[in-house]
Design a protein around this motif. Structure first.
Motif, PDB file in Angstrom:
ATOM      1  N   GLY A 178       1.306  -1.487   0.029  1.00 28.59           N
ATOM      2  CA  GLY A 178      -0.177   0.049  -0.293  1.00 28.59           C
ATOM      3  C   GLY A 178       0.306   1.288  -0.220  1.00 28.59           C
ATOM      4  N   THR A 179       1.566   1.363   0.914  1.00 30.43           N
ATOM      5  CA  THR A 179       2.428   2.602   1.211  1.00 30.43           C
ATOM      6  C   THR A 179       3.709   2.914   0.080  1.00 30.43           C
ATOM      7  OG1 THR A 179       3.004   2.338   3.353  1.00 30.43           O
ATOM      8  CG2 THR A 179       4.438   3.548   2.758  1.00 30.43           C
ATOM      9  N   PHE A 180       4.030   0.998  -0.551  1.00 30.30           N
ATOM     10  CA  PHE A 180       5.031   1.628  -2.127  1.00 30.30           C
ATOM     11  C   PHE A 180       3.937   2.745  -3.494  1.00 30.30           C
ATOM     12  CE2 PHE A 180       8.579   0.252  -5.493  1.00 30.30           C
ATOM     13  CZ  PHE A 180       6.914  -0.108  -6.490  1.00 30.30           C
ATOM     14  N   ILE A 181       2.638   1.693  -3.797  1.00 26.59           N
ATOM     15  CA  ILE A 181       1.939   2.911  -4.189  1.00 26.59           C
ATOM     16  C   ILE A 181       1.851   3.771  -4.104  1.00 26.59           C
ATOM     17  CG2 ILE A 181      -0.461   1.892  -5.422  1.00 26.59           C
ATOM     18  CD1 ILE A 181      -0.441  -1.053  -4.452  1.00 26.59           C
ATOM     19  N   VAL A 182       1.157   4.104  -3.055  1.00 31.47           N
ATOM     20  CA  VAL A 182       1.034   5.442  -3.107  1.00 31.47           C
ATOM     21  C   VAL A 182       2.102   6.171  -3.204  1.00 31.47           C
ATOM     22  CG1 VAL A 182       0.866   7.442  -0.480  1.00 31.47           C
ATOM     23  CG2 VAL A 182      -0.278   5.162  -0.675  1.00 31.47           C
ATOM     24  N   GLY A 183       3.605   5.802  -3.134  1.00 32.15           N
ATOM     25  CA  GLY A 183       4.880   6.178  -2.764  1.00 32.15           C
ATOM     26  C   GLY A 183       5.058   6.731  -4.532  1.00 32.15           C
ATOM     27  N   LEU A 184       4.128   5.618  -5.783  1.00 37.03           N
ATOM     28  CA  LEU A 184       4.531   5.594  -7.055  1.00 37.03           C
ATOM     29  C   LEU A 184       3.440   6.980  -7.682  1.00 37.03           C
ATOM     30  CD1 LEU A 184       4.289   2.221  -7.724  1.00 37.03           C
ATOM     31  CD2 LEU A 184       6.157   4.215  -8.147  1.00 37.03           C
TER      32      LEU A 184
END
Lengths: 276, 214
Positions: B84-90
């Motif tokens: 979730g954090t990774f996708i938000v960071g993208l």
């Protein structure tokens, strides 16, 4: 009773520690902070820089060290921006660029960023992986990562046009979180910079940075929260470090009392065992 | 034997790269080649971040797949927050958008700092157990510790200004002397280690499987 205290110490110690942390929040007090000579030297040098001077700030902070290194960063940022110095920020940890932005929020609240424009007065280059290799490469070629934290090219940022190597800046300030990194930055950057300051080290490595200060390789050193609070005392701009010193005072007194208590318990217990 | 399993190939490559960097540092020769090597190693550093991410995801996915007792629910939660954090960071701008910064500043930062703050409790317990005067050395250690403690807290200077002076002397003289020795010793050790590596005398470099000629 002393034998019980010797072995069943955890609950009373933990409760008293928590109380010593909470009390300054409920009954705040202010004590003057003594300014170490190395912190004074760092402040005097930064204060002597003419308006418009460029400073490169290198940091390795991450979330866990924010209370220590973040406090040093905020205290120096408040001072530098209030003196209208230009600041280029570079991070060697993935979390550092976000924490730079957090430190800038403190500067905004203090009014130090009023009238200042990103790209002209400060640039956040972002994070570069690779530890000492990237530090060495950055020392010679600041443009080897030619875009900032937000993806803007250096060509679009007026501040970066005159900064091609660390020697082009008037001052290089490092904030470091480990022995190997202190050494790496001093090895690679210090010989190539016009002036060098250890702007913040963790308390555990404060003694480690003193030989560099005594050898003249760094103009000054800020040691953890105490150094940041001393710096804020000199600059007159209150920040998170000054607020934390109240808690530090009381917890240090608690630890001092704890040391006396443990020795009383130990020696009384020893006498009890001798009588037996 | 394949060349990538040959120990001598890696030792020779290490020696060549070291010579290139030394020549560039002392004589400013082979500048473009040295810059290429530096930039390549930075790229390799970025790849190791990616490898770490993949390994972590594999580890926790394995726990979820196998339904490891007392672990798989935590691993499932980890995977949800992780990706979730990774996708938000993208979301552009990558790694610096407002949602990502909010998640970091309001959740991760406080959680991480709180974990670090718990060490204070461990320290208090350790101080209670450790600072008992059992011999002369522990007595000197305790006195020095107390002096530094009172030097670092403003209340120490308020009780007696001399605590600051004494504490500063302890840091500037004996502590600096010890750390000066550590710095010099570490530097000499690092040079010796480097010489052993480039000459192929360092055990474990390259990997043991190469040394055994597999």
């Amino acid at each position: 009773m002393f034998k019980k205290l010797f072995f069943d110490y955890k609950l009373p110690v933990y409760i008293l520690l928590v109380i010593s942390i909470i009390i300054p929040g409920i009954f705040p007090f202010t004590l003057p902070v003594a300014v170490p000579s190395e912190t004074r030297a760092a402040y005097m040098y930064i204060d002597s820089l003419p308006e418009g001077s460029t400073v490169i700030v290198s940091n390795m902070m991450y979330a866990a060290v924010w209370p220590e290194i973040g406090a040093c960063t905020v205290s120096i940022f408040n001072h530098m921006f209030s003196k209208n110095l230009k600041v280029v920020m570079i991070g060697w940890e993935p979390e550092t660029p976000i924490l730079f932005e957090r430190a800038l929020d403190y500067a905004k609240k203090a009014g130090a960023l009023d009238g200042k424009v990103y790209g002209e007065d400060w640039v956040n280059i972002g994070y570069i992986p690779g530890d000492e290799v990237s530090i060495a490469t950055f020392a010679d070629d600041v443009w080897f990562k030619p875009a900032d934290y937000f993806g803007a090219s250096f060509e679009e940022l007026p501040l970066m046009q005159d900064i091609r190597s660390v020697g082009d800046a008037d001052l290089f300030i490092m904030f470091d979180t480990g022995i190997s990194r202190i050494d790496a930055t001093i090895r690679q950057i210090m010989p190539k910079s016009q002036a060098f300051i250890i702007g913040g080290v963790m308390g555990a490595y404060y003694g480690y940075s003193m030989p560099y200060y005594q050898a003249g390789q760094t103009i000054g050193v800020l040691g953890s929260i105490k150094g940041a609070a001393a710096y804020e005392t000199m600059s007159g701009i209150a920040g998170p470090a000054s607020l934390t010193m109240n808690t530090i005072s009381l917890t240090h007194v608690f630890v001092f009392v704890l040391i006396i208590a443990t020795n009383v318990v130990y020696f009384r217990g020893k006498q009890g065992r001798r009588k037996m | 034997m394949a060349f990538y399993k040959n120990r001598r190939v890696f030792i020779t490559l290490t020696l060549l790269c070291t010579l290139i960097m030394i020549l560039d540092f002392f004589f400013e020769a082979l500048g473009p080649l040295a810059d290429f090597l530096s930039t390549t190693s930075i790229f390799l550093g970025s790849f190791t971040l990616g490898i770490g991410m993949i390994n972590l995801a594999r580890l926790h996915y394995g726990h979820v797949n196998r339904r490891t007792e007392k672990q798989w629910t935590l691993s499932a939660l980890f995977i949800v927050f992780y990706f979730g954090t990774f996708i938000v960071g993208l979301i552009p701008p990558i790694g610096s958008n407002e949602i990502f910064k909010w998640l970091y500043n309001n959740i991760y930062l406080h959680a991480d700092v709180s974990m670090g703050a718990m060490i204070a409790l461990l320290y208090a317990g350790a101080i209670y157990r450790t600072f008992q005067v059992k011999n002369r050395a522990s007595f000197v250690f305790m006195i020095a510790f107390c002096l530094i403690l009172l030097r670092n807290a403003p209340i120490g200077a308020a009780i007696w200004p001399g605590f600051t002076t004494v504490g500063d002397w302890i840091i500037s003289v004996p502590t600096s002397a010890v750390f000066r020795g550590v710095i010099i010793g570490t530097a000499i050790g690092l040079v010796a280690f480097g010489i052993r590596v480039v000459l192929g005398k360092q055990p474990g470099y390259p990997a043991r499987s190469m040394e055994e000629g597999e």
